[in-house]
Write an enzyme that holds these catalytic residues in place. Structure first.
Site, PDB file in Angstrom:
ATOM      1  N   LYS B  78       0.847  -1.192   0.000  1.00 55.08           N
ATOM      2  CA  LYS B  78       0.000   0.000   0.000  1.00 55.08           C
ATOM      3  C   LYS B  78       0.883   1.243   0.000  1.00 55.08           C
ATOM      4  O   LYS B  78       1.889   1.285   0.732  1.00 55.08           O
ATOM      5  CB  LYS B  78      -0.870  -0.065   1.263  1.00 55.08           C
ATOM      6  CG  LYS B  78      -1.950   0.960   1.392  1.00 55.08           C
ATOM      7  CD  LYS B  78      -2.775   0.643   2.647  1.00 55.08           C
ATOM      8  CE  LYS B  78      -3.942   1.582   2.827  1.00 55.08           C
ATOM      9  NZ  LYS B  78      -4.751   1.231   4.009  1.00 55.08           N
ATOM     10  N   SER B 153      -9.420   0.723   3.217  1.00 57.41           N
ATOM     11  CA  SER B 153      -8.669   1.596   2.339  1.00 57.41           C
ATOM     12  C   SER B 153      -7.548   0.914   1.564  1.00 57.41           C
ATOM     13  O   SER B 153      -6.984   1.508   0.644  1.00 57.41           O
ATOM     14  CB  SER B 153      -8.065   2.735   3.161  1.00 57.41           C
ATOM     15  OG  SER B 153      -7.156   2.212   4.131  1.00 57.41           O
ATOM     16  N   SER B 177      -9.657  -1.670   7.174  1.00 57.83           N
ATOM     17  CA  SER B 177      -9.029  -1.397   5.870  1.00 57.83           C
ATOM     18  C   SER B 177      -8.205  -2.534   5.294  1.00 57.83           C
ATOM     19  O   SER B 177      -7.877  -2.509   4.103  1.00 57.83           O
ATOM     20  CB  SER B 177      -8.151  -0.144   5.970  1.00 57.83           C
ATOM     21  OG  SER B 177      -8.955   1.001   6.051  1.00 57.83           O
TER      22      SER B 177
END
Lengths: 66, 464
Positions: B78, B153, B177
Protein backbone atom coordinates in the site's frame (compact mmCIF):
# COMPACT_ATOMS: atom_id res chain seq x y z
CA UNK A 1 -32.06 16.48 23.28
CA UNK A 2 -28.97 17.31 25.31
CA UNK A 3 -26.88 15.09 23.02
CA UNK A 4 -27.88 16.89 19.81
CA UNK A 5 -25.04 19.08 18.62
CA UNK A 6 -25.94 22.38 17.00
CA UNK A 7 -24.36 23.98 13.97
CA UNK A 8 -23.38 26.94 16.15
CA UNK A 9 -21.69 24.68 18.70
CA UNK A 10 -19.79 22.80 16.00
CA UNK A 11 -18.65 26.03 14.35
CA UNK A 12 -17.28 27.26 17.70
CA UNK A 13 -15.36 24.03 18.30
CA UNK A 14 -13.97 24.15 14.76
CA UNK A 15 -12.95 27.78 15.12
CA UNK A 16 -11.13 26.91 18.34
CA UNK A 17 -9.09 24.43 16.26
CA UNK A 18 -8.38 27.15 13.71
CA UNK A 19 -10.75 25.82 11.03
CA UNK A 20 -13.60 27.93 9.68
CA UNK A 21 -16.77 25.96 8.86
CA UNK A 22 -19.62 27.69 7.04
CA UNK A 23 -23.13 27.28 8.44
CA UNK A 24 -24.19 24.51 6.06
CA UNK A 25 -21.03 22.50 6.75
CA UNK A 26 -21.35 22.98 10.51
CA UNK A 27 -24.95 21.79 10.30
CA UNK A 28 -23.91 18.70 8.31
CA UNK A 29 -21.21 17.90 10.87
CA UNK A 30 -23.69 18.30 13.73
CA UNK A 31 -26.09 15.84 12.04
CA UNK A 32 -23.27 13.40 11.33
CA UNK A 33 -21.73 13.41 14.78
CA UNK A 34 -24.76 13.62 17.09
CA UNK A 35 -25.64 9.88 17.00
CA UNK A 36 -22.10 8.92 18.02
CA UNK A 37 -21.94 11.49 20.81
CA UNK A 38 -25.37 10.39 22.04
CA UNK A 39 -24.43 6.71 22.03
CA UNK A 40 -21.23 7.34 23.95
CA UNK A 41 -23.02 9.43 26.58
CA UNK A 42 -25.55 6.63 27.24
CA UNK A 43 -25.60 5.40 30.86
CA UNK A 44 -24.33 1.91 30.01
CA UNK A 45 -20.86 3.31 29.31
CA UNK A 46 -19.14 3.87 32.62
CA UNK A 47 -15.47 4.77 32.84
CA UNK A 48 -14.18 3.96 36.34
CA UNK A 49 -12.49 6.81 38.21
CA UNK A 50 -8.98 5.33 38.36
CA UNK A 51 -8.74 4.25 34.73
CA UNK A 52 -6.26 5.89 32.35
CA UNK A 53 -5.82 5.20 28.60
CA UNK A 54 -2.77 2.97 29.19
CA UNK A 55 -4.90 0.61 31.29
CA UNK A 56 -5.79 -0.95 27.95
CA UNK A 57 -2.25 -2.31 27.58
CA UNK A 58 -2.41 -3.79 31.09
CA UNK A 59 -5.62 -5.66 30.25
CA UNK A 60 -4.24 -6.78 26.89
CA UNK A 61 -1.04 -8.24 28.36
CA UNK A 62 -2.82 -9.81 31.32
CA UNK A 63 -4.93 -11.87 28.92
CA UNK A 64 -1.87 -12.84 26.86
CA UNK A 65 -0.42 -14.54 29.97
CA UNK A 66 -3.59 -16.60 30.41
CA UNK B 1 6.52 -25.03 -15.82
CA UNK B 2 3.66 -23.87 -13.56
CA UNK B 3 2.68 -20.24 -14.07
CA UNK B 4 4.56 -18.64 -11.14
CA UNK B 5 1.87 -15.98 -10.70
CA UNK B 6 -0.51 -18.75 -9.60
CA UNK B 7 1.75 -19.85 -6.73
CA UNK B 8 0.95 -18.76 -3.21
CA UNK B 9 3.69 -16.92 -1.37
CA UNK B 10 4.68 -20.07 0.54
CA UNK B 11 4.77 -22.12 -2.68
CA UNK B 12 6.78 -19.40 -4.38
CA UNK B 13 9.33 -19.32 -1.55
CA UNK B 14 9.79 -23.10 -1.92
CA UNK B 15 10.06 -22.90 -5.72
CA UNK B 16 12.68 -20.15 -5.52
CA UNK B 17 14.63 -22.02 -2.87
CA UNK B 18 14.56 -25.24 -4.94
CA UNK B 19 15.43 -23.22 -8.06
CA UNK B 20 12.48 -24.67 -9.98
CA UNK B 21 11.76 -21.07 -10.90
CA UNK B 22 14.01 -18.01 -10.91
CA UNK B 23 13.27 -14.62 -9.43
CA UNK B 24 13.59 -13.08 -12.90
CA UNK B 25 10.98 -15.50 -14.29
CA UNK B 26 8.60 -14.68 -11.44
CA UNK B 27 9.10 -10.95 -11.85
CA UNK B 28 8.62 -11.06 -15.61
CA UNK B 29 5.45 -13.13 -15.25
CA UNK B 30 4.00 -10.72 -12.68
CA UNK B 31 4.87 -7.69 -14.84
CA UNK B 32 3.18 -9.30 -17.83
CA UNK B 33 0.06 -9.98 -15.77
CA UNK B 34 0.05 -6.43 -14.37
CA UNK B 35 0.17 -5.07 -17.92
CA UNK B 36 -3.04 -6.98 -18.74
CA UNK B 37 -4.94 -6.28 -15.51
CA UNK B 38 -3.87 -2.78 -14.47
CA UNK B 39 -6.13 -0.89 -16.95
CA UNK B 40 -9.13 -2.81 -15.57
CA UNK B 41 -8.33 -2.61 -11.86
CA UNK B 42 -6.20 0.49 -11.21
CA UNK B 43 -4.51 -1.53 -8.46
CA UNK B 44 -0.99 -0.04 -8.77
CA UNK B 45 0.07 3.59 -8.45
CA UNK B 46 3.62 2.75 -9.52
CA UNK B 47 5.32 -0.20 -11.22
CA UNK B 48 9.11 -0.20 -10.89
CA UNK B 49 9.78 -2.77 -13.65
CA UNK B 50 13.46 -2.07 -14.38
CA UNK B 51 14.45 -1.77 -10.76
CA UNK B 52 12.56 -4.96 -9.88
CA UNK B 53 14.17 -6.93 -12.71
CA UNK B 54 17.61 -5.73 -11.54
CA UNK B 55 16.85 -6.88 -8.01
CA UNK B 56 15.52 -10.21 -9.31
CA UNK B 57 18.67 -10.80 -11.33
CA UNK B 58 20.79 -9.99 -8.31
CA UNK B 59 18.79 -12.48 -6.22
CA UNK B 60 19.25 -15.19 -8.85
CA UNK B 61 22.98 -14.66 -9.09
CA UNK B 62 23.64 -14.30 -5.36
CA UNK B 63 26.33 -16.95 -5.02
CA UNK B 64 24.30 -19.40 -2.97
CA UNK B 65 23.73 -16.90 -0.16
CA UNK B 66 20.02 -16.56 0.52
CA UNK B 67 19.15 -13.36 2.29
CA UNK B 68 16.23 -14.85 4.19
CA UNK B 69 12.84 -16.52 3.98
CA UNK B 70 11.66 -14.25 1.14
CA UNK B 71 14.82 -14.41 -0.98
CA UNK B 72 13.99 -13.28 -4.52
CA UNK B 73 10.28 -12.57 -3.86
CA UNK B 74 8.84 -9.43 -5.53
CA UNK B 75 6.30 -7.62 -3.36
CA UNK B 76 4.32 -4.39 -3.53
CA UNK B 77 2.65 -2.61 -0.65
CA UNK B 78 0.00 0.00 0.00
CA UNK B 79 1.37 3.40 -1.00
CA UNK B 80 1.66 4.56 2.61
CA UNK B 81 4.61 2.36 3.56
CA UNK B 82 7.57 4.61 3.13
CA UNK B 83 10.63 3.48 1.16
CA UNK B 84 13.53 5.91 1.51
CA UNK B 85 13.94 7.96 -1.66
CA UNK B 86 10.65 6.77 -3.20
CA UNK B 87 7.44 8.78 -3.60
CA UNK B 88 4.52 7.93 -1.31
CA UNK B 89 1.42 9.88 -2.29
CA UNK B 90 -0.79 8.10 0.28
CA UNK B 91 -3.60 8.20 -2.27
CA UNK B 92 -3.77 11.97 -2.04
CA UNK B 93 -3.30 15.16 -4.01
CA UNK B 94 -1.68 16.83 -1.00
CA UNK B 95 1.21 14.37 -0.85
CA UNK B 96 1.64 13.96 -4.61
CA UNK B 97 5.35 13.80 -5.36
CA UNK B 98 6.38 13.65 -1.71
CA UNK B 99 9.57 11.61 -1.28
CA UNK B 100 9.87 9.44 1.81
CA UNK B 101 12.99 10.14 3.88
CA UNK B 102 13.08 6.71 5.56
CA UNK B 103 11.85 3.15 5.09
CA UNK B 104 9.03 1.75 7.20
CA UNK B 105 10.07 -0.89 9.70
CA UNK B 106 7.64 -3.46 8.26
CA UNK B 107 8.97 -3.06 4.71
CA UNK B 108 12.58 -2.99 5.94
CA UNK B 109 12.02 -6.32 7.70
CA UNK B 110 10.47 -7.90 4.60
CA UNK B 111 13.37 -6.64 2.49
CA UNK B 112 15.90 -7.87 5.03
CA UNK B 113 14.29 -11.29 4.50
CA UNK B 114 15.08 -11.02 0.77
CA UNK B 115 11.99 -9.48 -0.84
CA UNK B 116 12.21 -6.49 -3.16
CA UNK B 117 9.87 -3.79 -4.44
CA UNK B 118 7.85 -4.32 -7.61
CA UNK B 119 5.86 -1.11 -7.22
CA UNK B 120 3.34 0.59 -4.96
CA UNK B 121 -0.36 -0.19 -4.53
CA UNK B 122 -3.39 2.06 -4.71
CA UNK B 123 -5.29 3.13 -1.60
CA UNK B 124 -8.10 5.36 -0.42
CA UNK B 125 -7.04 8.96 0.14
CA UNK B 126 -4.95 9.02 3.33
CA UNK B 127 -6.44 5.57 4.15
CA UNK B 128 -9.61 7.33 5.30
CA UNK B 129 -12.36 5.43 3.48
CA UNK B 130 -13.70 1.85 3.43
CA UNK B 131 -14.75 1.56 -0.23
CA UNK B 132 -11.77 2.08 -2.56
CA UNK B 133 -13.09 5.30 -4.09
CA UNK B 134 -10.38 7.83 -4.88
CA UNK B 135 -11.29 11.13 -6.50
CA UNK B 136 -7.65 12.07 -7.19
CA UNK B 137 -6.18 8.89 -8.64
CA UNK B 138 -9.29 7.11 -9.91
CA UNK B 139 -11.24 4.40 -8.15
CA UNK B 140 -9.88 0.89 -7.68
CA UNK B 141 -12.04 -1.86 -9.23
CA UNK B 142 -12.97 -5.28 -7.91
CA UNK B 143 -11.36 -8.08 -9.99
CA UNK B 144 -14.54 -10.17 -9.76
CA UNK B 145 -16.79 -7.42 -11.13
CA UNK B 146 -15.28 -4.12 -12.26
CA UNK B 147 -18.44 -2.20 -11.40
CA UNK B 148 -18.03 -3.08 -7.72
CA UNK B 149 -15.86 -1.75 -4.93
CA UNK B 150 -12.67 -3.40 -3.77
CA UNK B 151 -13.24 -2.20 -0.24
CA UNK B 152 -10.74 0.08 1.38
CA UNK B 153 -8.67 1.60 2.34
CA UNK B 154 -6.15 -1.05 1.17
CA UNK B 155 -7.91 -1.16 -2.19
CA UNK B 156 -4.90 -1.90 -4.39
CA UNK B 157 -3.61 -4.56 -1.99
CA UNK B 158 -6.92 -6.45 -2.11
CA UNK B 159 -7.34 -6.16 -5.89
CA UNK B 160 -3.71 -6.99 -6.76
CA UNK B 161 -3.51 -10.06 -4.52
CA UNK B 162 -6.89 -11.34 -5.75
CA UNK B 163 -5.92 -10.93 -9.41
CA UNK B 164 -2.56 -12.65 -8.81
CA UNK B 165 -0.57 -9.51 -9.68
CA UNK B 166 1.49 -9.91 -6.51
CA UNK B 167 1.79 -12.86 -4.10
CA UNK B 168 1.24 -10.75 -0.97
CA UNK B 169 1.06 -7.13 0.11
CA UNK B 170 0.98 -5.04 3.24
CA UNK B 171 -2.20 -3.17 4.02
CA UNK B 172 -3.16 -1.10 7.04
CA UNK B 173 -6.25 -1.50 9.21
CA UNK B 174 -7.69 1.29 11.38
CA UNK B 175 -11.37 0.33 11.13
CA UNK B 176 -11.40 -2.52 8.63
CA UNK B 177 -9.03 -1.40 5.87
CA UNK B 178 -7.28 -4.77 5.56
CA UNK B 179 -10.30 -6.97 6.27
CA UNK B 180 -12.85 -5.31 3.99
CA UNK B 181 -10.74 -5.56 0.80
CA UNK B 182 -9.98 -9.17 1.75
CA UNK B 183 -13.70 -9.90 2.14
CA UNK B 184 -14.81 -8.06 -1.00
CA UNK B 185 -11.95 -9.30 -3.23
CA UNK B 186 -11.72 -12.88 -1.92
CA UNK B 187 -8.26 -12.98 -0.34
CA UNK B 188 -6.91 -13.91 3.09
CA UNK B 189 -5.70 -11.15 5.41
CA UNK B 190 -4.65 -10.57 8.98
CA UNK B 191 -5.22 -7.51 11.11
CA UNK B 192 -2.78 -8.24 13.93
CA UNK B 193 -3.14 -7.51 17.63
CA UNK B 194 -2.47 -3.83 18.41
CA UNK B 195 1.18 -3.54 19.33
CA UNK B 196 2.28 -6.66 17.46
CA UNK B 197 3.70 -4.93 14.36
CA UNK B 198 5.60 -1.65 14.22
CA UNK B 199 3.89 1.25 12.47
CA UNK B 200 7.08 3.31 12.28
CA UNK B 201 7.45 5.22 9.01
CA UNK B 202 4.03 4.21 7.78
CA UNK B 203 1.51 7.01 7.22
CA UNK B 204 -0.54 7.53 10.40
CA UNK B 205 -4.32 7.83 10.50
CA UNK B 206 -5.07 7.05 14.15
CA UNK B 207 -2.26 6.45 16.62
CA UNK B 208 -4.54 4.31 18.77
CA UNK B 209 -6.24 2.19 16.14
CA UNK B 210 -3.74 1.80 13.26
CA UNK B 211 -2.38 -1.69 12.59
CA UNK B 212 -0.05 -3.07 9.91
CA UNK B 213 -0.77 -6.47 8.38
CA UNK B 214 -0.64 -8.68 5.29
CA UNK B 215 -3.10 -9.56 2.53
CA UNK B 216 -2.18 -12.80 0.76
CA UNK B 217 -3.75 -15.89 -0.73
CA UNK B 218 -3.60 -18.17 2.29
CA UNK B 219 -3.50 -18.09 6.05
CA UNK B 220 -0.11 -19.79 5.86
CA UNK B 221 1.18 -16.87 3.76
CA UNK B 222 -0.19 -14.35 6.25
CA UNK B 223 1.56 -16.24 9.04
CA UNK B 224 4.83 -16.17 7.11
CA UNK B 225 4.63 -12.40 6.59
CA UNK B 226 3.63 -11.75 10.18
CA UNK B 227 6.42 -13.93 11.55
CA UNK B 228 8.87 -11.63 9.72
CA UNK B 229 7.42 -8.22 10.58
CA UNK B 230 6.27 -8.78 14.15
CA UNK B 231 8.37 -7.85 17.16
CA UNK B 232 9.60 -4.97 19.20
CA UNK B 233 10.80 -1.80 17.43
CA UNK B 234 12.38 1.13 19.29
CA UNK B 235 10.75 3.45 16.72
CA UNK B 236 7.25 2.35 17.80
CA UNK B 237 6.80 2.22 21.58
CA UNK B 238 3.47 0.36 21.29
CA UNK B 239 5.44 -2.75 20.28
CA UNK B 240 7.41 -2.88 23.54
CA UNK B 241 6.69 -6.06 25.47
CA UNK B 242 4.74 -7.81 22.72
CA UNK B 243 5.42 -11.55 22.71
CA UNK B 244 7.60 -12.98 19.92
CA UNK B 245 6.02 -14.98 17.09
CA UNK B 246 5.28 -18.55 18.14
CA UNK B 247 5.60 -20.80 15.06
CA UNK B 248 4.35 -23.92 16.88
CA UNK B 249 1.11 -22.18 17.84
CA UNK B 250 0.55 -21.19 14.19
CA UNK B 251 0.63 -24.86 13.20
CA UNK B 252 -1.45 -26.45 15.95
CA UNK B 253 -4.48 -28.58 15.21
CA UNK B 254 -7.91 -26.97 15.54
CA UNK B 255 -9.06 -30.00 17.48
CA UNK B 256 -10.07 -28.98 20.97
CA UNK B 257 -10.38 -25.25 20.22
CA UNK B 258 -13.47 -23.50 21.53
CA UNK B 259 -15.07 -21.21 18.96
CA UNK B 260 -17.58 -18.57 20.01
CA UNK B 261 -20.55 -17.82 17.78
CA UNK B 262 -22.08 -14.39 18.53
CA UNK B 263 -25.74 -14.38 19.51
CA UNK B 264 -26.34 -10.82 18.27
CA UNK B 265 -24.91 -7.82 16.40
CA UNK B 266 -22.53 -9.81 14.12
CA UNK B 267 -25.42 -12.06 13.06
CA UNK B 268 -28.11 -9.39 12.71
CA UNK B 269 -29.49 -8.38 9.29
CA UNK B 270 -27.07 -10.51 7.29
CA UNK B 271 -27.71 -10.99 3.60
CA UNK B 272 -28.70 -14.58 2.95
CA UNK B 273 -25.45 -15.55 1.16
CA UNK B 274 -23.37 -14.25 4.05
CA UNK B 275 -25.51 -16.11 6.61
CA UNK B 276 -25.19 -19.31 4.56
CA UNK B 277 -21.41 -18.91 4.34
CA UNK B 278 -21.24 -18.46 8.12
CA UNK B 279 -23.35 -21.57 8.77
CA UNK B 280 -21.29 -23.68 6.38
CA UNK B 281 -18.02 -22.46 7.86
CA UNK B 282 -19.18 -23.29 11.37
CA UNK B 283 -20.02 -26.80 10.20
CA UNK B 284 -16.52 -27.08 8.71
CA UNK B 285 -14.94 -25.95 12.00
CA UNK B 286 -17.04 -28.53 13.84
CA UNK B 287 -15.83 -31.27 11.49
CA UNK B 288 -12.26 -30.10 12.12
CA UNK B 289 -12.73 -30.87 15.81
CA UNK B 290 -13.51 -27.45 17.25
CA UNK B 291 -16.19 -27.01 19.91
CA UNK B 292 -18.81 -24.35 19.05
CA UNK B 293 -20.47 -22.34 21.81
CA UNK B 294 -22.79 -19.34 21.76
CA UNK B 295 -21.22 -16.15 23.06
CA UNK B 296 -23.11 -13.08 24.22
CA UNK B 297 -20.71 -10.21 23.55
CA UNK B 298 -21.17 -6.77 25.18
CA UNK B 299 -23.07 -4.18 23.13
CA UNK B 300 -20.82 -3.52 20.13
CA UNK B 301 -22.66 -0.29 19.24
CA UNK B 302 -21.04 1.31 22.29
CA UNK B 303 -17.61 0.00 21.27
CA UNK B 304 -18.23 1.27 17.77
CA UNK B 305 -19.13 4.76 19.01
CA UNK B 306 -15.94 4.92 21.08
CA UNK B 307 -13.92 3.79 18.07
CA UNK B 308 -15.48 6.49 15.89
CA UNK B 309 -14.62 9.22 18.40
CA UNK B 310 -11.00 8.10 18.76
CA UNK B 311 -10.52 7.70 15.00
CA UNK B 312 -12.18 11.00 14.12
CA UNK B 313 -10.26 13.10 16.62
CA UNK B 314 -6.86 11.53 15.97
CA UNK B 315 -7.24 11.72 12.17
CA UNK B 316 -8.36 15.35 12.36
CA UNK B 317 -5.53 16.20 14.70
CA UNK B 318 -3.00 14.70 12.28
CA UNK B 319 -4.54 16.55 9.32
CA UNK B 320 -5.31 19.83 11.13
CA UNK B 321 -2.49 21.84 9.51
CA UNK B 322 -3.68 20.92 5.99
CA UNK B 323 -7.33 21.27 6.96
CA UNK B 324 -6.55 24.89 7.90
CA UNK B 325 -4.61 25.69 4.75
CA UNK B 326 -5.46 23.20 1.96
CA UNK B 327 -8.96 21.92 2.71
CA UNK B 328 -9.97 22.16 -0.96
CA UNK B 329 -7.24 19.67 -1.86
CA UNK B 330 -9.04 16.81 -0.08
CA UNK B 331 -11.70 14.73 -1.83
CA UNK B 332 -15.24 15.51 -0.60
CA UNK B 333 -15.70 12.33 1.49
CA UNK B 334 -12.35 12.61 3.25
CA UNK B 335 -12.77 16.33 3.89
CA UNK B 336 -16.20 15.66 5.40
CA UNK B 337 -14.79 12.97 7.70
CA UNK B 338 -11.97 15.26 8.80
CA UNK B 339 -14.45 18.07 9.50
CA UNK B 340 -16.50 15.66 11.63
CA UNK B 341 -13.50 15.20 13.91
CA UNK B 342 -13.63 18.89 14.86
CA UNK B 343 -16.94 18.42 16.67
CA UNK B 344 -15.80 16.21 19.54
CA UNK B 345 -14.57 17.75 22.77
CA UNK B 346 -11.32 16.91 24.53
CA UNK B 347 -13.27 15.32 27.36
CA UNK B 348 -15.19 13.06 24.97
CA UNK B 349 -11.96 11.98 23.28
CA UNK B 350 -10.21 11.15 26.53
CA UNK B 351 -13.23 9.32 27.90
CA UNK B 352 -13.30 7.23 24.73
CA UNK B 353 -9.61 6.44 25.21
CA UNK B 354 -9.98 5.67 28.91
CA UNK B 355 -12.89 3.29 28.27
CA UNK B 356 -10.77 1.07 25.99
CA UNK B 357 -9.36 -1.01 28.87
CA UNK B 358 -12.73 -1.62 30.57
CA UNK B 359 -14.33 -2.40 27.19
CA UNK B 360 -11.66 -5.02 26.45
CA UNK B 361 -12.05 -6.43 29.95
CA UNK B 362 -15.81 -6.79 29.42
CA UNK B 363 -15.25 -8.45 26.04
CA UNK B 364 -12.80 -10.97 27.54
CA UNK B 365 -15.16 -11.69 30.45
CA UNK B 366 -17.94 -12.45 27.96
CA UNK B 367 -15.61 -14.83 26.09
CA UNK B 368 -14.85 -16.94 29.16
CA UNK B 369 -12.77 -19.85 27.87
CA UNK B 370 -13.58 -19.19 24.22
CA UNK B 371 -10.40 -19.16 22.10
CA UNK B 372 -11.78 -17.15 19.21
CA UNK B 373 -14.97 -15.82 17.70
CA UNK B 374 -16.19 -16.39 14.14
CA UNK B 375 -18.19 -13.57 12.55
CA UNK B 376 -18.88 -12.14 9.09
CA UNK B 377 -16.59 -9.34 7.87
CA UNK B 378 -19.59 -7.42 6.51
CA UNK B 379 -23.32 -7.91 6.05
CA UNK B 380 -23.10 -8.27 2.27
CA UNK B 381 -20.74 -8.98 -0.60
CA UNK B 382 -19.25 -6.06 -2.56
CA UNK B 383 -21.73 -3.28 -3.44
CA UNK B 384 -21.24 -1.31 -6.63
CA UNK B 385 -19.06 1.78 -6.91
CA UNK B 386 -22.17 3.78 -7.81
CA UNK B 387 -24.14 2.62 -4.76
CA UNK B 388 -21.36 3.73 -2.41
CA UNK B 389 -20.43 6.99 -4.15
CA UNK B 390 -22.40 8.97 -1.60
CA UNK B 391 -20.53 12.27 -1.27
CA UNK B 392 -20.17 14.28 1.92
CA UNK B 393 -23.71 13.64 3.16
CA UNK B 394 -23.54 9.85 3.01
CA UNK B 395 -21.30 9.23 6.00
CA UNK B 396 -23.77 7.03 7.85
CA UNK B 397 -24.28 4.73 4.86
CA UNK B 398 -20.53 4.29 4.50
CA UNK B 399 -20.09 3.72 8.24
CA UNK B 400 -22.34 0.66 8.05
CA UNK B 401 -19.71 -1.04 5.86
CA UNK B 402 -17.31 -1.05 8.81
CA UNK B 403 -19.86 -2.08 11.47
CA UNK B 404 -18.33 -5.54 11.96
CA UNK B 405 -14.69 -4.49 11.68
CA UNK B 406 -14.41 -1.18 13.56
CA UNK B 407 -15.06 -2.56 17.08
CA UNK B 408 -12.13 -4.98 16.70
CA UNK B 409 -9.67 -2.09 16.25
CA UNK B 410 -10.92 -0.41 19.40
CA UNK B 411 -10.55 -3.67 21.34
CA UNK B 412 -7.09 -4.15 19.79
CA UNK B 413 -7.82 -7.77 18.88
CA UNK B 414 -6.34 -9.81 16.04
CA UNK B 415 -8.68 -10.85 13.21
CA UNK B 416 -8.04 -13.07 10.21
CA UNK B 417 -10.34 -12.88 7.19
CA UNK B 418 -10.66 -16.07 5.14
CA UNK B 419 -12.68 -16.49 1.94
CA UNK B 420 -15.62 -18.70 2.94
CA UNK B 421 -18.32 -18.44 0.30
CA UNK B 422 -19.60 -16.96 -2.95
CA UNK B 423 -22.79 -15.25 -3.98
CA UNK B 424 -24.71 -16.68 -6.96
CA UNK B 425 -23.09 -13.86 -8.99
CA UNK B 426 -19.65 -15.18 -8.04
CA UNK B 427 -18.74 -12.44 -5.56
CA UNK B 428 -16.50 -13.51 -2.67
CA UNK B 429 -17.63 -13.64 0.95
CA UNK B 430 -15.13 -13.56 3.80
CA UNK B 431 -15.44 -14.41 7.46
CA UNK B 432 -13.48 -12.98 10.37
CA UNK B 433 -11.79 -15.21 12.93
CA UNK B 434 -11.43 -12.84 15.88
CA UNK B 435 -8.87 -13.84 18.50
CA UNK B 436 -7.85 -12.86 22.00
CA UNK B 437 -4.99 -10.36 22.54
CA UNK B 438 -1.76 -11.72 20.98
CA UNK B 439 -3.63 -14.80 19.75
CA UNK B 440 -2.65 -14.12 16.13
CA UNK B 441 -0.93 -17.50 15.75
CA UNK B 442 -4.08 -19.40 16.72
CA UNK B 443 -6.01 -17.61 13.96
CA UNK B 444 -3.37 -18.63 11.44
CA UNK B 445 -3.60 -22.25 12.64
CA UNK B 446 -7.37 -22.35 12.30
CA UNK B 447 -7.27 -20.51 8.97
CA UNK B 448 -4.77 -23.03 7.62
CA UNK B 449 -6.94 -25.95 8.66
CA UNK B 450 -10.02 -24.27 7.14
CA UNK B 451 -8.17 -23.77 3.85
CA UNK B 452 -7.17 -27.43 3.74
CA UNK B 453 -10.86 -28.29 4.04
CA UNK B 454 -12.17 -25.64 1.58
CA UNK B 455 -11.08 -24.15 -1.75
CA UNK B 456 -12.57 -20.64 -1.76
CA UNK B 457 -9.07 -19.14 -1.43
CA UNK B 458 -7.92 -20.89 -4.62
CA UNK B 459 -10.45 -19.29 -6.94
CA UNK B 460 -9.02 -16.90 -9.53
CA UNK B 461 -11.01 -14.09 -11.14
CA UNK B 462 -11.47 -14.40 -14.92
CA UNK B 463 -9.13 -12.31 -17.08
CA UNK B 464 -10.44 -8.87 -18.08
Amino acid sequence: MANELTAEGVAILAAAAGVHLDTATAARVARAVSPTVGRFLAPDIVVPFEIEPATFVVVQHRDARR
Amino acid sequence: MTDPTMLSLSELVTALRDRTVSSVEVTQALLKRIEVWQPALNAFVAVDAEEALRAAKQADTASGARRGALHGVPLAHKDMYYSAGKPASCGSKIRAGWIAPATSTAVARLEAAGSFRLGALHMAEFAYGPTGHNTHLGHAHNPWDRSRITGGSSSGSGAAVAARLIPAALGSDTGGSIRLPAHFCGVTALKPTSGRVSRANAMPLSYTLDTVGPLARTAQDCGLILSLITGSDPLDPTTCGAPPWNPAAAERSPSGLTIGVPTRFYVDELERDVATALDEALETFRRLGARLVKVDLPDETAVSAAALIVLAVEATSIHAPWLRTRAEDYGPQVRARLENGLAYSGVQYLEALRWRGPALEAHLAALGDVDLVVAPAARSAAPTLAETDVGAEGGAAIQTLTSFTRPINYLGLPALVVPAGRTPQGLPIGLQLIGRPFGDELLIALGRAFQVATDYHQRVPPAP
